[in-house]
Write a protein that holds these residues in place. Structure first.
Motif, mmCIF file in Angstrom:
data_model
loop_
_atom_site.group_PDB
_atom_site.id
_atom_site.type_symbol
_atom_site.label_atom_id
_atom_site.label_comp_id
_atom_site.label_asym_id
_atom_site.label_seq_id
_atom_site.Cartn_x
_atom_site.Cartn_y
_atom_site.Cartn_z
ATOM 1 N N ILE A 189 57.751 39.245 -10.608
ATOM 2 C CA ILE A 189 56.647 38.438 -10.896
ATOM 3 C C ILE A 189 55.712 38.703 -9.639
ATOM 4 O O ILE A 189 54.621 38.642 -9.787
ATOM 5 N N PHE A 190 56.008 39.039 -8.337
ATOM 6 C CA PHE A 190 55.023 39.192 -7.259
ATOM 7 C C PHE A 190 54.424 40.552 -7.465
ATOM 8 O O PHE A 190 53.301 40.440 -7.055
ATOM 9 N N SER A 191 55.073 41.310 -8.128
ATOM 10 C CA SER A 191 54.313 42.678 -8.661
ATOM 11 C C SER A 191 53.428 42.130 -9.425
ATOM 12 O O SER A 191 52.239 43.085 -9.282
ATOM 13 N N MET A 192 53.433 41.472 -10.595
ATOM 14 C CA MET A 192 52.382 41.121 -11.403
ATOM 15 C C MET A 192 51.319 40.727 -10.635
ATOM 16 O O MET A 192 50.333 40.657 -11.027
ATOM 17 N N VAL A 193 51.827 39.602 -9.956
ATOM 18 C CA VAL A 193 50.788 38.779 -9.211
ATOM 19 C C VAL A 193 49.916 39.827 -8.084
ATOM 20 O O VAL A 193 48.477 39.750 -8.072
ATOM 21 N N HIS A 194 50.559 40.850 -7.623
ATOM 22 C CA HIS A 194 49.756 41.713 -6.851
ATOM 23 C C HIS A 194 48.626 42.719 -7.771
ATOM 24 O O HIS A 194 47.529 42.851 -7.166
ATOM 25 N N GLU A 195 48.966 42.988 -8.864
ATOM 26 C CA GLU A 195 48.092 43.528 -9.773
ATOM 27 C C GLU A 195 46.852 42.790 -10.008
ATOM 28 O O GLU A 195 45.823 43.244 -10.398
ATOM 29 N N GLU A 196 47.280 41.278 -10.161
ATOM 30 C CA GLU A 196 46.021 40.378 -10.668
ATOM 31 C C GLU A 196 45.023 40.156 -9.137
ATOM 32 O O GLU A 196 43.879 40.230 -9.395
ATOM 33 N N ILE A 197 45.886 40.231 -8.222
ATOM 34 C CA ILE A 197 44.950 40.080 -7.291
ATOM 35 C C ILE A 197 43.933 41.413 -6.868
ATOM 36 O O ILE A 197 42.745 41.359 -6.429
ATOM 37 N N ILE B 184 62.390 33.053 -1.300
ATOM 38 C CA ILE B 184 61.162 33.463 -1.906
ATOM 39 C C ILE B 184 60.166 33.921 -1.128
ATOM 40 O O ILE B 184 59.138 34.657 -1.251
ATOM 41 N N LEU B 185 59.759 33.039 0.193
ATOM 42 C CA LEU B 185 58.714 33.292 1.005
ATOM 43 C C LEU B 185 58.615 34.675 1.451
ATOM 44 O O LEU B 185 57.631 35.477 1.643
ATOM 45 N N GLU B 186 59.739 35.012 2.066
ATOM 46 C CA GLU B 186 59.966 36.396 2.688
ATOM 47 C C GLU B 186 59.646 37.349 1.642
ATOM 48 O O GLU B 186 59.073 38.403 1.914
ATOM 49 N N LEU B 187 60.111 37.212 0.515
ATOM 50 C CA LEU B 187 60.175 38.185 -0.492
ATOM 51 C C LEU B 187 58.693 38.759 -0.905
ATOM 52 O O LEU B 187 58.176 39.799 -0.992
ATOM 53 N N ALA B 188 58.061 37.412 -1.143
ATOM 54 C CA ALA B 188 56.573 37.610 -1.448
ATOM 55 C C ALA B 188 55.637 38.069 -0.330
ATOM 56 O O ALA B 188 54.934 38.923 -0.590
ATOM 57 N N GLY B 189 55.954 37.956 0.764
ATOM 58 C CA GLY B 189 55.170 38.591 2.027
ATOM 59 C C GLY B 189 55.371 40.096 1.903
ATOM 60 O O GLY B 189 54.710 40.791 2.134
ATOM 61 N N GLN B 190 56.691 40.411 1.781
ATOM 62 C CA GLN B 190 57.035 41.822 1.677
ATOM 63 C C GLN B 190 56.291 42.559 0.473
ATOM 64 O O GLN B 190 55.517 43.537 0.616
ATOM 65 N N ILE B 191 56.198 41.964 -0.437
ATOM 66 C CA ILE B 191 55.683 42.715 -1.898
ATOM 67 C C ILE B 191 54.174 42.663 -1.735
ATOM 68 O O ILE B 191 53.542 43.687 -1.869
ATOM 69 N N LEU B 192 53.578 41.687 -1.458
ATOM 70 C CA LEU B 192 52.033 41.409 -1.328
ATOM 71 C C LEU B 192 51.616 41.694 -0.087
ATOM 72 O O LEU B 192 50.304 41.994 0.031
ATOM 73 N N ASP B 193 52.295 41.968 1.005
ATOM 74 C CA ASP B 193 51.722 42.407 2.288
ATOM 75 C C ASP B 193 50.930 41.506 2.856
ATOM 76 O O ASP B 193 49.827 41.838 3.469
ATOM 77 N N LEU B 194 51.090 40.248 2.715
ATOM 78 C CA LEU B 194 50.207 39.208 3.099
ATOM 79 C C LEU B 194 51.119 38.055 3.908
ATOM 80 O O LEU B 194 52.248 37.643 3.383
ATOM 81 N N PRO B 195 50.342 37.301 4.719
ATOM 82 C CA PRO B 195 50.877 35.921 5.170
ATOM 83 C C PRO B 195 51.126 35.083 3.942
ATOM 84 O O PRO B 195 50.411 35.136 2.991
ATOM 85 N N ALA B 196 52.247 34.271 4.132
ATOM 86 C CA ALA B 196 52.588 33.373 2.763
ATOM 87 C C ALA B 196 53.210 32.057 3.300
ATOM 88 O O ALA B 196 53.791 32.187 4.389
ATOM 89 N N ARG B 197 53.089 31.167 2.787
ATOM 90 C CA ARG B 197 53.679 29.719 3.076
ATOM 91 C C ARG B 197 53.937 29.214 1.657
ATOM 92 O O ARG B 197 53.363 29.430 0.883
ATOM 93 N N ILE B 198 54.787 28.160 1.753
ATOM 94 C CA ILE B 198 55.127 27.320 0.664
ATOM 95 C C ILE B 198 54.210 26.106 0.645
ATOM 96 O O ILE B 198 53.939 25.507 1.662
ATOM 97 N N GLY B 199 53.499 25.815 -0.617
ATOM 98 C CA GLY B 199 52.634 24.649 -0.847
ATOM 99 C C GLY B 199 53.075 23.538 -1.355
ATOM 100 O O GLY B 199 53.725 23.711 -2.306
#
Length: 412
Positions: A302-310, A335-350
């Motif tokens: 899912i986050f790989s697909m998000v990365h492609e969209e970004i 999920i927060l840590e995994l998202a940060g690793q894949i997207l290489d961006l700071p992340a937080r839960i909203g």
């Protein structure tokens, strides 16, 4: 229904959520009613069975009415689905030589030019959102009214959807005896609920992972730049668990909610799950680490697909505020840590910000869209109270009459 009552209906793939908000004397929005019901009749954000969807909406409405003590007759309704597309468009107009001061009419004319793009017959406008204005080459203008100039340019973010998908959703809400104040794209509603002003100015990506879809919205310079709805979500994680562990879907969902984790490395090899608590006739044990491995694989995708969209948005590496994850699936541990690793961006839960009233029960990522719909309604109510003409395109259940109004604007 009283004028000071605002209702939002989040018609999701896994749940229908109805929130009732009431404005107090200070203009503060208080949540006075909540109604949720498991969703039937939708797949990946799109209605596939009208009667089942109507039944689910009606059940959620009934619960919200009982709690709030108010009769719901109209609401702001969220829309999503992979049929949603967006693009950015510009409109240029000359300012009248009699009066060089820009007026509301000049902005309206610029918007009509911006929205006059070629739209296939099977698609319809949902939103035309202003990104910014340019007056005689001067960029970065947020409100040009009263400024002097010769030429006004508006940059707009245009969102369209499938006419049939929109009609079916509208039909379901009407069959539940509720009029639609506005159809609102769900990631925009979620963004209103969880994003802070400084984040949208810097550049931020909102990722709303629901049951059937993952909604992505990229903001920069304080405005929306790119939106997309991906046909993947939490239901696919549940399906993977059911297939991988050979379990009923209902049990797989319970396992995901109760024991799910996105990082297998944090779980001991001998940590086992006793299935008898979910299936009394079953005494099997499931390694929790295996469950986490199944979840990690799908969330990674899912986050790989998000990365492609970004990357498609052109803002890869240009989002200092990082990524904000919301939606029901955002509540998965790790999920927060995994998202940060894949997207290489700071992340937080909203989670929804600034709630009042029944905030304890809905101050969770799963309710971000529903809260955002109330905030969208609050914004529209404020505009009407100030007697200002809204800049965004109105959504109307009668699409034919809407086209007629558009056509008359160009015919003397």
């Amino acid at each position: 229904m009283q004028e000071r009552v605002i209702v939002g209906i989040d018609v999701g793939t896994t749940k229908i959520c109805v929130l009732v908000g009431e404005l107090d004397r200070d203009g503060k929005l208080n949540i006075v009613g909540v109604g949720t019901c498991p969703s039937q009749g939708l797949r990946r954000g799109v209605v596939v069975n009208i009667e089942e969807t109507v039944t689910s909406i009606a059940a959620a409405l009934d619960r919200a009415e009982r709690l709030s003590g108010k009769k719901i007759t109209s609401a702001y309704v969220g829309i999503a689905g992979s049929h949603i597309t967006s693009e950015n468009s510009k409109g240029f107009v000359a300012i009248s030589p009699k009066n060089r001061d820009i007026e509301q009419n000049d902005i309206s004319r610029a918007f009509e030019v911006a929205r006059a793009i070629a739209i296939p017959a099977n698609r319809e406008l949902i939103h035309v959102i202003p990104r910014g204005y340019v007056v005689d080459g001067q960029e970065g203008i947020k409100n040009p009214i009263g400024m002097s100039g010769f030429r006004l340019e508006v940059e707009a973010h245009i969102i369209t959807g499938s006419v049939s998908s929109m009609h079916n959703l509208i039909k379901c809400v009407h069959k539940a005896h509720v009029e639609i104040e506005d159809l609102v794209l769900e990631p925009l509603a979620s963004g209103d609920a969880v994003l802070e002003e400084g984040e949208t100015d810097l550049g931020v990506a909102l990722v709303d992972i629901g049951g059937g879809t993952t909604d992505v919205a990229v903001y920069t310079d304080g405005a929306i730049w790119h939106t997309i709805v991906l046909p993947v979500g939490g239901n696919l994680i549940t399906s993977d668990i059911a297939i991988g562990l050979r379990l009923p879907v209902g049990v797989a969902e319970e396992l995901k909610i109760t024991y799910g984790h996105c990082d297998p490395s944090t779980i001991d090899e001998d940590d086992m799950i006793d299935l008898s608590q979910f299936m009394p006739d079953c005494d099997d044990l499931v390694p929790r680490k295996l469950l986490a491995e199944i979840i990690q694989a799908r969330v990674d995708e899912i986050f790989s697909m998000v990365h492609e969209e970004i990357k498609k948005s052109g803002y890869d590496g240009l989002l200092p505020a990082g990524i904000v994850i919301t939606g029901g699936t955002a509540e998965l541990p790790g999920i927060l840590e995994l998202a940060g690793q894949i997207l290489d961006l700071p992340a937080r839960i909203g989670s929804p910000l600034g709630l009042h009233g029944l905030s304890d029960s809905i101050n969770r990522p799963a309710f971000s869209t529903a809260v955002g719909l109330l905030l969208w309604g609050l914004s529209n109510t404020s505009l009407l109270m100030e007697e200002e003409e809204p800049l965004e395109a109105d959504i109307d259940s009668n699409l034919v009459s809407r086209f007629g109004r558009w056509l008359r604007a160009f015919i003397p």
